[in-house]
Design an enzyme around this catalytic site. Structure first.
Site, PDB file in Angstrom:
ATOM      1  N   LYS A  30       0.829  -1.207   0.000  1.00 29.15           N
ATOM      2  CA  LYS A  30       0.000   0.000   0.000  1.00 29.15           C
ATOM      3  C   LYS A  30       0.870   1.266   0.000  1.00 29.15           C
ATOM      4  O   LYS A  30       0.532   2.261  -0.653  1.00 29.15           O
ATOM      5  CB  LYS A  30      -0.926  -0.004   1.222  1.00 29.15           C
ATOM      6  CG  LYS A  30      -1.994  -1.101   1.203  1.00 29.15           C
ATOM      7  CD  LYS A  30      -3.102  -0.744   0.268  1.00 29.15           C
ATOM      8  CE  LYS A  30      -4.295  -1.673   0.264  1.00 29.15           C
ATOM      9  NZ  LYS A  30      -4.251  -2.901   0.969  1.00 29.15           N
ATOM     10  N   LYS A  68      -7.131 -12.529 -11.659  1.00 24.46           N
ATOM     11  CA  LYS A  68      -8.421 -12.809 -11.045  1.00 24.46           C
ATOM     12  C   LYS A  68      -9.383 -11.632 -11.202  1.00 24.46           C
ATOM     13  O   LYS A  68      -8.967 -10.490 -11.409  1.00 24.46           O
ATOM     14  CB  LYS A  68      -8.235 -13.152  -9.563  1.00 24.46           C
ATOM     15  CG  LYS A  68      -7.816 -11.996  -8.678  1.00 24.46           C
ATOM     16  CD  LYS A  68      -7.753 -12.443  -7.217  1.00 24.46           C
ATOM     17  CE  LYS A  68      -7.436 -11.267  -6.303  1.00 24.46           C
ATOM     18  NZ  LYS A  68      -7.424 -11.657  -4.877  1.00 24.46           N
ATOM     19  N   LYS A 105     -12.619  -5.678  -8.294  1.00 22.46           N
ATOM     20  CA  LYS A 105     -13.090  -4.304  -8.519  1.00 22.46           C
ATOM     21  C   LYS A 105     -11.956  -3.382  -8.931  1.00 22.46           C
ATOM     22  O   LYS A 105     -12.125  -2.487  -9.758  1.00 22.46           O
ATOM     23  CB  LYS A 105     -13.730  -3.748  -7.243  1.00 22.46           C
ATOM     24  CG  LYS A 105     -14.896  -4.538  -6.701  1.00 22.46           C
ATOM     25  CD  LYS A 105     -15.477  -3.826  -5.491  1.00 22.46           C
ATOM     26  CE  LYS A 105     -16.502  -4.676  -4.765  1.00 22.46           C
ATOM     27  NZ  LYS A 105     -15.878  -5.589  -3.805  1.00 22.46           N
TER      28      LYS A 105
END
Length: 331
Positions: free
Chosen positions: A111, A194, A197
């Site tokens: 992140k 995969k 969103k």
């Protein structure tokens, strides 16, 4: 019954990857386990969602959980922020979580690289909040993907550290749990990996998508000019389409297109049209339930309040016992 805990971030609509990878198993396991399923709206705050959209996102996930078959009479389904005890346990666990181990978490480092201007304390202590979610109900089984296994290991570390520090084997060890016979990896439509969103709007087929949207997305899926040698291996992006067919299509349909591939006379347009129609057929009952439940505000309010009450009953007991173990007492 053993206790199972699982959550999903409140970031909007569920897609086929969520459904086949997790929710379908949740529906099957709720008769055999003491299940707590929660919508993780606190977790979503690390990315600073628009306040105007946050409640609607939570509402949509609740609607789609129910439409997909989660039964509020069999399971405890609740919204994370409706159970304030999770924040107290989160704070207490943070007292025994060390900066170095939090900074070494793979997801935190990922992140930081991806969003160097948004390195907030919530991201750093994400594993502690996840541990609080699980330990709050003293769960022993947690359905998680590969990307969350390190966080689950940290949950065991925090729980065991608490037990050792206070000389009380209070928290059981939670372990990864796959209720189905094997993990289902649902590929996306972009041919790269995969379904998800974050990979872009066209990569995922959502449970609430209309037939027109599904057709448009599937017809845009990556293909090529077709095989040039009989019985050749399918490229990953073509195998992805066949893998999606295995989830929603009849065996005869899959066999037909597989033989067409082997014989070098496959027509991708026909394959994608068939895949789209099979997805529509499979998802139509779910989409209709989504529309019906979304229109029933009274029912949604009842489910949310009922779930919060059940979750708080478990959570209050845990936090009260943890306070007593630590030595926090009221005058």
């Amino acid at each position: 019954m053993e206790t199972v805990v699982s959550g999903i971030r409140s970031t909007g609509n569920l897609h086929l990857g969520n459904y086949f990878g997790a929710v379908k198993n949740f529906v099957q396991m709720q008769s055999e386990y003491n299940c707590f399923f929660f919508i993780a709206d606190y977790h979503s705050l690390t990315t600073h969602p628009n306040p105007a959209n946050l409640h609607q996102s939570v509402r949509q996930v609740l609607v789609e959980y129910l439409a997909a078959g989660i039964d509020p009479e069999k399971s405890t389904i609740y919204i994370q922020s409706d159970v304030p005890e999770v924040t107290e346990l989160y704070l207490l666990l943070n007292m025994n979580a060390y900066m170095g181990e939090l900074q070494r978490a793979t997801s935190f480092k990922d992140k930081v690289r991806a969003n160097p201007n948004n390195v907030n304390a919530g991201l750093l202590t994400y594993p502690t909040l996840m541990a609080a979610d699980i330990l709050l109900h003293r769960a022993t089984k947690v359905p998680v993907g590969k990307d969350q296994e390190q966080h689950l290991e940290m949950t065991r570390t925090f729980g065991n550290r608490f037990n050792t520090m206070y000389g009380n084997e209070y928290f059981p060890e939670p372990f990864a749990f796959n209720f189905g016979s094997k993990l289902v990896k649902v590929p996306g439509l972009d041919g790269k990996g995969k379904m998800g969103k974050s990979e872009g709007e066209g990569n995922a087929v959502f449970l609430a998508d209309s037939p027109e949207v599904i057709r448009k997305k599937v017809m845009r899926a990556l293909t090529d000019s077709g095989p040039t040698e009989a019985n050749s291996k399918k490229p990953d992006y073509i195998q992805n389409l066949f893998d999606l067919m295995k989830l929603v299509s009849e065996k005869d349909t899959i066999k037909h297109f597989d033989e067409a591939w082997k014989n070098c006379n496959i027509r991708y347009g026909d394959l994608k049209k068939q895949l789209a129609e099979d997805m529509i057929t499979y998802l139509t009952p779910v989409r209709q339930k989504i529309e019906d439940i979304a229109a029933d505000e009274t029912y949604l309010r009842q489910v949310a309040r009922h779930g919060a009450a059940k979750a708080r009953e478990s959570a209050q007991k845990t936090v009260q016992e943890v306070r007593e173990i630590i030595g926090i007492k009221r005058f």
